[in-house]
Design a protein around this motif. Structure first.
Motif, PDB file in Angstrom:
ATOM      1  N   LYS A 232      42.347  30.842  46.094  1.00  0.00           N
ATOM      2  CA  LYS A 232      42.539  32.097  46.820  1.00  0.00           C
ATOM      3  C   LYS A 232      43.959  32.159  47.396  1.00  0.00           C
ATOM      4  O   LYS A 232      44.402  31.224  48.077  1.00  0.00           O
ATOM      5  N   ALA A 236      45.886  36.627  51.086  1.00  0.00           N
ATOM      6  CA  ALA A 236      44.630  37.379  51.118  1.00  0.00           C
ATOM      7  C   ALA A 236      43.960  37.311  52.480  1.00  0.00           C
ATOM      8  O   ALA A 236      43.074  38.118  52.792  1.00  0.00           O
ATOM      9  N   SER A 239      39.939  38.145  53.836  1.00  0.00           N
ATOM     10  CA  SER A 239      39.192  39.040  52.944  1.00  0.00           C
ATOM     11  C   SER A 239      38.339  38.238  51.971  1.00  0.00           C
ATOM     12  O   SER A 239      38.709  37.140  51.546  1.00  0.00           O
ATOM     13  N   THR A 240      37.194  38.798  51.629  1.00  0.00           N
ATOM     14  CA  THR A 240      36.270  38.119  50.717  1.00  0.00           C
ATOM     15  C   THR A 240      36.086  38.847  49.388  1.00  0.00           C
ATOM     16  O   THR A 240      35.468  38.325  48.472  1.00  0.00           O
ATOM     17  N   ARG A 241      36.617  40.055  49.303  1.00  0.00           N
ATOM     18  CA  ARG A 241      36.512  40.837  48.070  1.00  0.00           C
ATOM     19  C   ARG A 241      37.848  41.523  47.772  1.00  0.00           C
ATOM     20  O   ARG A 241      38.630  41.825  48.676  1.00  0.00           O
ATOM     21  N   CYS A 242      38.067  41.791  46.499  1.00  0.00           N
ATOM     22  CA  CYS A 242      39.327  42.406  46.079  1.00  0.00           C
ATOM     23  C   CYS A 242      39.571  43.739  46.771  1.00  0.00           C
ATOM     24  O   CYS A 242      40.699  44.068  47.143  1.00  0.00           O
ATOM     25  N   ASP A 244      38.825  44.670  49.656  1.00  0.00           N
ATOM     26  CA  ASP A 244      39.195  44.516  51.060  1.00  0.00           C
ATOM     27  C   ASP A 244      40.489  43.742  51.222  1.00  0.00           C
ATOM     28  O   ASP A 244      40.928  43.501  52.353  1.00  0.00           O
ATOM     29  N   CYS A 245      41.103  43.343  50.137  1.00  0.00           N
ATOM     30  CA  CYS A 245      42.241  42.434  50.180  1.00  0.00           C
ATOM     31  C   CYS A 245      43.558  43.194  50.383  1.00  0.00           C
ATOM     32  O   CYS A 245      43.812  44.191  49.675  1.00  0.00           O
ATOM     33  N   GLN A 248      45.720  43.522  47.047  1.00  0.00           N
ATOM     34  CA  GLN A 248      45.025  43.906  45.820  1.00  0.00           C
ATOM     35  C   GLN A 248      45.932  44.618  44.825  1.00  0.00           C
ATOM     36  O   GLN A 248      45.758  44.498  43.615  1.00  0.00           O
ATOM     37  N   CYS A 251      48.466  41.631  43.500  1.00  0.00           N
ATOM     38  CA  CYS A 251      47.921  40.324  43.103  1.00  0.00           C
ATOM     39  C   CYS A 251      48.128  40.114  41.596  1.00  0.00           C
ATOM     40  O   CYS A 251      47.803  40.981  40.789  1.00  0.00           O
TER      41      CYS A 251
END
Length: 252
Positions: A232, A236, A239-242, A244-245, A248, A251
């Motif tokens: 990771k 980031a 954040s745990t998901r793309c 919410d990143c 994004q 990346c």
């Protein structure tokens, strides 16, 4: 255009086949779309899905009356037989029970691949099909593509000589891997099945179909290298998901 014309002539039917779609997710919608493209061949007459917006969407697409929209397949199969065939597009581990139930009512069955995730379920489904004298087909759709048919004809005519081995790559895109096999329905073997079954059963079927011989030895390798916690990006943050990143859009 020539292939499409030959296809239309070869599969012309006198009466459209009436189909029930059990499972209105991505695969169910794709199979159902064939009825919209070829209304002279088949029509969707009922839909089953536990998720309301999915069954509502498919029902609207095919102008289904309220009494032909079901949350549970058990409610649908309990009615007197009203269609010719059923498409089973439920999650992999939930193919067997509806397939057997509809087979026992005399419906022909098309099951999304894989047929089932255990040998026991495969046997039970096959036995139900034989006992009721119905067609049980698996959605190994790659068999029917123009390029597969071309390769098949070349091999059958011995244009390539003797086939002694096949080296094949399954190019799972990063987006497909992330959304299906990291986050999606196939993220965990206990909830679905292992990757060779879930994804590459298409490829295994192609080998058997193209060569028309049983395989004597097969090996497969792969690993989960990228989608790991230690990979990771620091940027980031928490954040745990793309979606919410904060990175994004940039990346790599």
């Amino acid at each position: 255009a020539e292939y499409a014309e030959l296809h239309e002539q070869e599969y012309k039917v006198d009466t459209p086949v009436k189909i029930i779609v059990v499972g209105a997710g991505n695969r169910g919608k794709i199979y159902a779309s064939y009825a919209l493209e070829h209304p002279s061949r088949c029509s969707v007459v009922a839909v089953v899905d536990i998720i309301q917006f999915r069954r509502k969407y498919l029902a609207e697409q095919h102008n289904l009356p309220e009494n032909m929209i079901f949350e549970r397949w058990e409610d649908c199969v309990s009615l007197p037989k009203f269609a010719d065939a059923v498409v089973i597009a439920t999650p992999d581990a939930h193919h067997a029970l509806p397939s057997i139930a509809f087979a026992n009512q005399g419906y022909h069955i098309l099951v999304e691949k894989p047929l089932a995730v255990t040998e026991e379920d495969c046997v039970k489904m096959t036995e139900a099909a034989v006992a009721n004298n119905i067609i049980l087909a698996v959605g190994h759709v790659l068999r029917y593509t123009p390029y597969t048919q071309t390769i098949k004809r070349m091999i059958d005519k011995e244009f390539l000589g003797d086939i002694v081995s096949i080296q094949h790559l399954e190019p799972v895109g990063y987006w497909h891997a992330a959304h299906s096999y990291v986050r999606g329905n196939w993220r965990n073997e206990k909830e679905s099945t292992f990757i060779l079954m879930a994804k590459s059963c298409h490829d295994i079927d192609l080998f058997y179909y193209i060569i028309d011989k049983k395989c004597t030895k097969m090996s497969s390798f792969g690993s989960r290298n990228h989608f790991r916690k230690e990979k990771k990006p620091k940027e980031a943050g928490t954040s745990t998901r793309c979606l919410d990143c904060p990175i994004q859009d940039t990346c790599p």
